[in-house]
Scaffold this motif. Structure first.
Motif, mmCIF file in Angstrom:
data_model
loop_
_atom_site.group_PDB
_atom_site.id
_atom_site.type_symbol
_atom_site.label_atom_id
_atom_site.label_comp_id
_atom_site.label_asym_id
_atom_site.label_seq_id
_atom_site.Cartn_x
_atom_site.Cartn_y
_atom_site.Cartn_z
ATOM 1 N N THR A 115 0.651 -1.246 -0.103
ATOM 2 C CA THR A 115 0.070 -0.004 0.059
ATOM 3 C C THR A 115 0.709 1.343 0.114
ATOM 4 N N TYR A 116 1.962 1.219 0.532
ATOM 5 C CA TYR A 116 2.859 2.420 0.963
ATOM 6 C C TYR A 116 3.723 2.830 -0.276
ATOM 7 N N ASP A 117 3.981 3.939 -0.616
ATOM 8 C CA ASP A 117 4.976 4.652 -1.528
ATOM 9 C C ASP A 117 5.756 5.584 -0.788
ATOM 10 N N VAL A 118 7.079 5.265 -0.698
ATOM 11 C CA VAL A 118 8.141 6.098 0.191
ATOM 12 C C VAL A 118 8.893 6.752 -0.785
ATOM 13 N N LYS A 119 8.993 7.986 -1.226
ATOM 14 C CA LYS A 119 9.958 8.339 -2.222
ATOM 15 C C LYS A 119 10.502 9.803 -1.706
ATOM 16 N N VAL A 120 11.809 9.915 -2.201
ATOM 17 C CA VAL A 120 12.448 11.088 -1.796
ATOM 18 C C VAL A 120 12.091 12.174 -2.691
ATOM 19 N N ASP A 121 11.586 13.220 -2.238
ATOM 20 C CA ASP A 121 11.326 14.503 -3.108
ATOM 21 C C ASP A 121 12.511 15.451 -3.280
ATOM 22 N N GLU A 122 13.441 15.479 -4.554
ATOM 23 C CA GLU A 122 14.546 16.096 -4.618
ATOM 24 C C GLU A 122 14.564 17.362 -4.620
ATOM 25 N N GLU A 123 13.441 17.958 -4.954
ATOM 26 C CA GLU A 123 13.478 19.513 -5.079
ATOM 27 C C GLU A 123 13.079 19.928 -3.589
ATOM 28 N N GLU A 124 12.203 19.223 -2.783
ATOM 29 C CA GLU A 124 11.839 19.753 -1.427
ATOM 30 C C GLU A 124 12.994 19.238 -0.454
ATOM 31 N N GLN A 125 13.832 18.139 -0.797
ATOM 32 C CA GLN A 125 14.659 17.629 0.080
ATOM 33 C C GLN A 125 13.833 16.896 1.284
ATOM 34 N N LYS A 126 12.819 16.200 1.047
ATOM 35 C CA LYS A 126 11.955 15.539 2.231
ATOM 36 C C LYS A 126 11.568 14.126 1.506
ATOM 37 N N ILE A 127 11.333 13.308 2.553
ATOM 38 C CA ILE A 127 10.727 11.960 2.306
ATOM 39 C C ILE A 127 9.170 12.217 2.265
ATOM 40 N N LYS A 135 -5.185 7.001 2.537
ATOM 41 C CA LYS A 135 -5.530 7.176 3.847
ATOM 42 C C LYS A 135 -4.595 7.837 4.667
ATOM 43 N N TYR A 136 -3.402 8.005 4.022
ATOM 44 C CA TYR A 136 -2.099 8.447 4.846
ATOM 45 C C TYR A 136 -1.170 9.206 3.847
ATOM 46 N N TYR A 137 -1.092 10.486 4.359
ATOM 47 C CA TYR A 137 0.260 11.369 3.467
ATOM 48 C C TYR A 137 0.920 12.154 4.565
ATOM 49 N N LYS A 138 2.291 12.252 4.092
ATOM 50 C CA LYS A 138 3.211 12.690 5.059
ATOM 51 C C LYS A 138 4.444 13.210 4.457
ATOM 52 N N LYS A 139 4.865 14.478 4.761
ATOM 53 C CA LYS A 139 6.067 14.887 4.500
ATOM 54 C C LYS A 139 7.077 14.806 5.697
ATOM 55 N N ILE A 140 8.106 14.110 5.410
ATOM 56 C CA ILE A 140 9.335 13.950 6.496
ATOM 57 C C ILE A 140 10.267 14.865 6.165
ATOM 58 N N GLU A 141 10.667 15.808 7.186
ATOM 59 C CA GLU A 141 11.968 16.356 6.967
ATOM 60 C C GLU A 141 13.156 15.745 7.820
ATOM 61 N N VAL A 142 14.291 16.053 7.337
ATOM 62 C CA VAL A 142 15.451 15.303 7.761
ATOM 63 C C VAL A 142 16.140 16.518 8.222
ATOM 64 N N ASP A 144 18.862 16.996 10.261
ATOM 65 C CA ASP A 144 20.264 16.887 10.606
ATOM 66 C C ASP A 144 21.040 16.832 9.041
ATOM 67 N N LEU A 145 20.380 16.144 8.243
ATOM 68 C CA LEU A 145 21.167 16.024 6.637
ATOM 69 C C LEU A 145 20.927 17.543 6.183
ATOM 70 N N ARG A 146 19.887 18.349 6.354
ATOM 71 C CA ARG A 146 19.704 19.551 6.095
ATOM 72 C C ARG A 146 20.774 20.665 6.734
ATOM 73 N N ARG A 147 20.881 20.376 7.860
ATOM 74 C CA ARG A 147 22.052 21.209 8.372
ATOM 75 C C ARG A 147 23.492 20.942 7.961
ATOM 76 N N LEU A 148 23.697 19.773 7.473
ATOM 77 C CA LEU A 148 24.977 19.585 6.808
ATOM 78 C C LEU A 148 25.117 19.653 5.482
ATOM 79 N N ASN A 149 23.953 19.940 4.933
ATOM 80 C CA ASN A 149 23.690 20.137 3.371
ATOM 81 C C ASN A 149 23.988 18.724 2.659
ATOM 82 N N ILE A 150 23.561 17.730 3.247
ATOM 83 C CA ILE A 150 23.723 16.381 2.383
ATOM 84 C C ILE A 150 22.363 16.174 1.977
ATOM 85 N N PRO A 151 22.586 15.764 0.448
ATOM 86 C CA PRO A 151 21.124 15.649 -0.174
ATOM 87 C C PRO A 151 20.534 14.423 -0.003
#
Length: 203
Positions: A115-127, A135-142, A144-151
């Motif tokens: 049922t689940y589709d889990v993808k990286v949004d490369e433009e927003e840099q979110k999962i 039934k479920y939709y979520k944008k996950i921020e990361v 610690d990677l953003r602080r270090l500028n790691i894509p």
């Protein structure tokens, strides 16, 4: 070390810090120059990060509510707040890390893995997590990677499902592993109090 990582490490080094070992955890409290506070807890046996939370200074100078980046607040049950508690059937997202991976668990999701589709949004840099049954939709921020500028990269993601919980695992990039090792070395230099010590001088 990349510029972003060096900048963040310098911020950690220059922050006021206190360290305490209590209940088999090394607890580090940071106060930054801009007034923000960060609190971390590490398992003393494994050095794994158990909790990272943040608090901003309010306009009146006090502290706001702690916001959890890693781990969760285990609220004690009492009659006054029982009626205000989150519904136990709602999906609950909690981040739990290991030494080699960042990991998110979404509880109360009973649907099969397909049922689940889990993808990286490369433009927003979110999962992005979505279900085919909508039934479920979520944008996950990361952060610690953003602080270090790691894509973020899709190939680092793996997904599993068990006990009504969706488990999203992101393999830590080598740059993050190197940075975390550097931070642990810095923490070893801190004067660490044991539970019951009176002296609370900051470093």
């Amino acid at each position: 070390m990349a510029a972003a990582a060096a900048s963040w490490l310098n911020s950690l080094k220059s922050a006021q810090k206190t360290a305490l070992v209590q209940d088999n955890r090394r607890k580090i409290h940071y106060t930054f120059k801009d007034g923000r506070e960060m609190s971390e807890e590490y398992d003393v046996r494994t050095n794994e990060l158990v909790i990272r939370r943040w608090r901003e200074k309010t306009k009146l100078g006090g502290g706001s509510v702690w916001l959890y980046e890693v781990g969760e607040q285990l609220a004690p049950k009492n009659l006054e707040t029982e009626g205000l508690a989150e519904s136990m059937s709602n999906p609950i997202l909690v981040r739990r890390d290991t030494k080699k991976s960042l990991q998110w668990r979404v509880r109360n999701l009973p649907y099969p893995l397909i049922t689940y589709d889990v993808k990286v949004d490369e433009e927003e840099q979110k999962i992005i997590v979505r279900t085919s049954n909508k039934k479920y939709y979520k944008k996950i921020e990361v952060p610690d990677l953003r602080r270090l500028n790691i894509p973020l990269h899709q190939q680092h993601i793996s997904v599993a499902h068990a006990n009504n919980t969706l488990i999203i695992t992101y393999e830590k990039p080598k740059e993050l592993l190197a940075f975390e090792a550097e931070v642990l070395e810095e923490l070893k230099k801190l004067k660490t109090m044991k539970d019951g010590d009176v002296d609370c001088k900051q470093s």
